[in-house]
Design a protein around this motif. Sequence first.
Motif, PDB file in Angstrom:
ATOM      1  N   LEU A 137       0.726  -1.072  -0.051  1.00  0.00           N
ATOM      2  CA  LEU A 137       0.007   0.116  -0.055  1.00  0.00           C
ATOM      3  C   LEU A 137       0.955   1.131   0.017  1.00  0.00           C
ATOM      4  CD1 LEU A 137      -2.699   1.235   0.225  1.00  0.00           C
ATOM      5  CD2 LEU A 137      -2.393   1.208   2.779  1.00  0.00           C
ATOM      6  N   ALA A 138       2.036   1.176   0.775  1.00  0.00           N
ATOM      7  CA  ALA A 138       2.923   2.450   0.675  1.00  0.00           C
ATOM      8  C   ALA A 138       3.375   2.558  -0.488  1.00  0.00           C
ATOM      9  CB  ALA A 138       3.920   2.162   1.973  1.00  0.00           C
ATOM     10  N   ALA A 139       4.111   1.483  -1.153  1.00  0.00           N
ATOM     11  CA  ALA A 139       4.381   1.680  -2.339  1.00  0.00           C
ATOM     12  C   ALA A 139       3.672   2.228  -3.318  1.00  0.00           C
ATOM     13  CB  ALA A 139       5.162   0.229  -2.739  1.00  0.00           C
ATOM     14  N   GLY A 140       2.534   1.669  -3.353  1.00  0.00           N
ATOM     15  CA  GLY A 140       1.295   2.343  -4.287  1.00  0.00           C
ATOM     16  C   GLY A 140       1.110   3.565  -4.143  1.00  0.00           C
ATOM     17  N   LEU A 141       1.151   4.005  -2.912  1.00  0.00           N
ATOM     18  CA  LEU A 141       0.886   5.477  -2.603  1.00  0.00           C
ATOM     19  C   LEU A 141       2.008   6.432  -3.298  1.00  0.00           C
ATOM     20  CD1 LEU A 141      -0.891   5.587   0.943  1.00  0.00           C
ATOM     21  CD2 LEU A 141      -1.761   6.112  -1.340  1.00  0.00           C
ATOM     22  N   VAL A 142       3.272   5.911  -2.752  1.00  0.00           N
ATOM     23  CA  VAL A 142       4.483   6.496  -3.335  1.00  0.00           C
ATOM     24  C   VAL A 142       4.463   6.670  -4.972  1.00  0.00           C
ATOM     25  CG1 VAL A 142       6.919   6.380  -3.309  1.00  0.00           C
ATOM     26  CG2 VAL A 142       5.797   6.004  -1.261  1.00  0.00           C
ATOM     27  N   LEU A 143       4.023   5.510  -5.621  1.00  0.00           N
ATOM     28  CA  LEU A 143       4.113   5.624  -6.952  1.00  0.00           C
ATOM     29  C   LEU A 143       2.938   6.553  -7.590  1.00  0.00           C
ATOM     30  CD1 LEU A 143       5.152   4.290  -9.565  1.00  0.00           C
ATOM     31  CD2 LEU A 143       3.496   2.530  -9.330  1.00  0.00           C
ATOM     32  N   VAL A 144       1.860   6.629  -6.742  1.00  0.00           N
ATOM     33  CA  VAL A 144       0.678   7.439  -7.349  1.00  0.00           C
ATOM     34  C   VAL A 144       1.093   9.007  -6.953  1.00  0.00           C
ATOM     35  CG1 VAL A 144      -1.685   8.388  -6.485  1.00  0.00           C
ATOM     36  CG2 VAL A 144      -1.135   5.915  -6.860  1.00  0.00           C
ATOM     37  N   GLY A 145       1.755   9.292  -5.839  1.00  0.00           N
ATOM     38  CA  GLY A 145       2.206  10.482  -5.569  1.00  0.00           C
ATOM     39  C   GLY A 145       3.235  11.052  -6.411  1.00  0.00           C
ATOM     40  N   TRP A 146       4.180   9.998  -7.023  1.00  0.00           N
ATOM     41  CA  TRP A 146       5.390  10.185  -7.766  1.00  0.00           C
ATOM     42  C   TRP A 146       4.748  10.709  -9.251  1.00  0.00           C
ATOM     43  CZ3 TRP A 146       9.146   6.250 -10.264  1.00  0.00           C
ATOM     44  CH2 TRP A 146      10.147   7.053 -10.955  1.00  0.00           C
ATOM     45  N   THR A 147       3.808   9.928  -9.643  1.00  0.00           N
ATOM     46  CA  THR A 147       2.941  10.065 -11.031  1.00  0.00           C
ATOM     47  C   THR A 147       2.566  11.400 -11.069  1.00  0.00           C
ATOM     48  OG1 THR A 147       2.870   7.584 -11.430  1.00  0.00           O
ATOM     49  CG2 THR A 147       1.509   8.958 -12.672  1.00  0.00           C
ATOM     50  N   ALA A 148       1.719  11.582  -9.970  1.00  0.00           N
ATOM     51  CA  ALA A 148       1.149  13.085 -10.008  1.00  0.00           C
ATOM     52  C   ALA A 148       1.900  14.186 -10.021  1.00  0.00           C
ATOM     53  CB  ALA A 148       0.151  13.112  -8.748  1.00  0.00           C
ATOM     54  N   LYS A 149       3.068  14.192  -9.326  1.00  0.00           N
ATOM     55  CA  LYS A 149       4.090  15.227  -9.203  1.00  0.00           C
ATOM     56  C   LYS A 149       4.773  15.456 -10.614  1.00  0.00           C
ATOM     57  CE  LYS A 149       8.513  16.646  -7.035  1.00  0.00           C
ATOM     58  NZ  LYS A 149       9.660  16.071  -6.924  1.00  0.00           N
ATOM     59  N   GLY A 150       4.712  14.111 -11.421  1.00  0.00           N
ATOM     60  CA  GLY A 150       5.392  14.344 -12.746  1.00  0.00           C
ATOM     61  C   GLY A 150       4.342  15.049 -13.554  1.00  0.00           C
ATOM     62  N   TRP A 151       3.192  14.371 -13.500  1.00  0.00           N
ATOM     63  CA  TRP A 151       2.100  15.428 -14.209  1.00  0.00           C
ATOM     64  C   TRP A 151       2.127  17.094 -13.885  1.00  0.00           C
ATOM     65  CZ3 TRP A 151      -2.387  11.101 -13.192  1.00  0.00           C
ATOM     66  CH2 TRP A 151      -1.973  10.183 -14.082  1.00  0.00           C
ATOM     67  N   TYR A 152       2.210  17.225 -12.472  1.00  0.00           N
ATOM     68  CA  TYR A 152       1.932  18.552 -12.084  1.00  0.00           C
ATOM     69  C   TYR A 152       3.196  19.327 -12.855  1.00  0.00           C
ATOM     70  CZ  TYR A 152       2.430  22.685  -9.387  1.00  0.00           C
ATOM     71  OH  TYR A 152       2.543  23.892  -9.007  1.00  0.00           O
ATOM     72  N   GLU A 153       4.325  18.840 -12.796  1.00  0.00           N
ATOM     73  CA  GLU A 153       5.657  19.239 -13.188  1.00  0.00           C
ATOM     74  C   GLU A 153       5.485  19.422 -14.765  1.00  0.00           C
ATOM     75  OE1 GLU A 153       9.103  17.253 -11.743  1.00  0.00           O
ATOM     76  OE2 GLU A 153       8.799  18.309  -9.729  1.00  0.00           O
ATOM     77  N   GLY A 154       4.923  18.491 -15.321  1.00  0.00           N
ATOM     78  CA  GLY A 154       4.731  18.462 -16.897  1.00  0.00           C
ATOM     79  C   GLY A 154       3.945  19.618 -17.452  1.00  0.00           C
ATOM     80  N   ASP A 155       2.812  19.657 -16.626  1.00  0.00           N
ATOM     81  CA  ASP A 155       1.796  20.817 -16.960  1.00  0.00           C
ATOM     82  C   ASP A 155       2.532  22.170 -16.606  1.00  0.00           C
ATOM     83  OD1 ASP A 155      -0.043  19.049 -17.501  1.00  0.00           O
ATOM     84  OD2 ASP A 155      -1.193  19.101 -15.419  1.00  0.00           O
TER      85      ASP A 155
END
Length: 149
Positions: A16-34
Amino acid sequence: MIAIPPQAQVIGALALAAGLVLVGWTAKGWYEGDRELGALKGEIKTALADDKAHKDAIAELDAKYTQELNDAQAEIDRLTDDLAAGRKRLRLNAVCEDSATAAAGEPDAAAPRLNDSAERDYLRLRERISTATTQILGLQEYIRTQCAG
């Protein structure tokens, strides 16, 4: 109730923690990309506005000097018509030859003037001078305003 072994609880919590980190990392990448995409859009808008301003300035220069060329041609045409109709004359430093038909002490009947070929050459020369002058002035202004670094 079903009992979950402690090892499975730890593995589940880690997953669950790894999934949350992965989701957070992906969201951060999308935010920076935007954010980067927004910055690029701003740069493109600025570049397009600069390009439009540059093209407008060139069009304004072209219109200005085209009008000057047209005005110079109209002046040449008026001068040509005036010379042909006798409303204007070219001033020359000329000497009149003695006329056999004129009485002594009286002016000659004909005033000195250029022959037709010389008149055409004179008008053509004026036209070319005004065209070249206007073109040179336009090019100089283009270089000053559009090519300045």
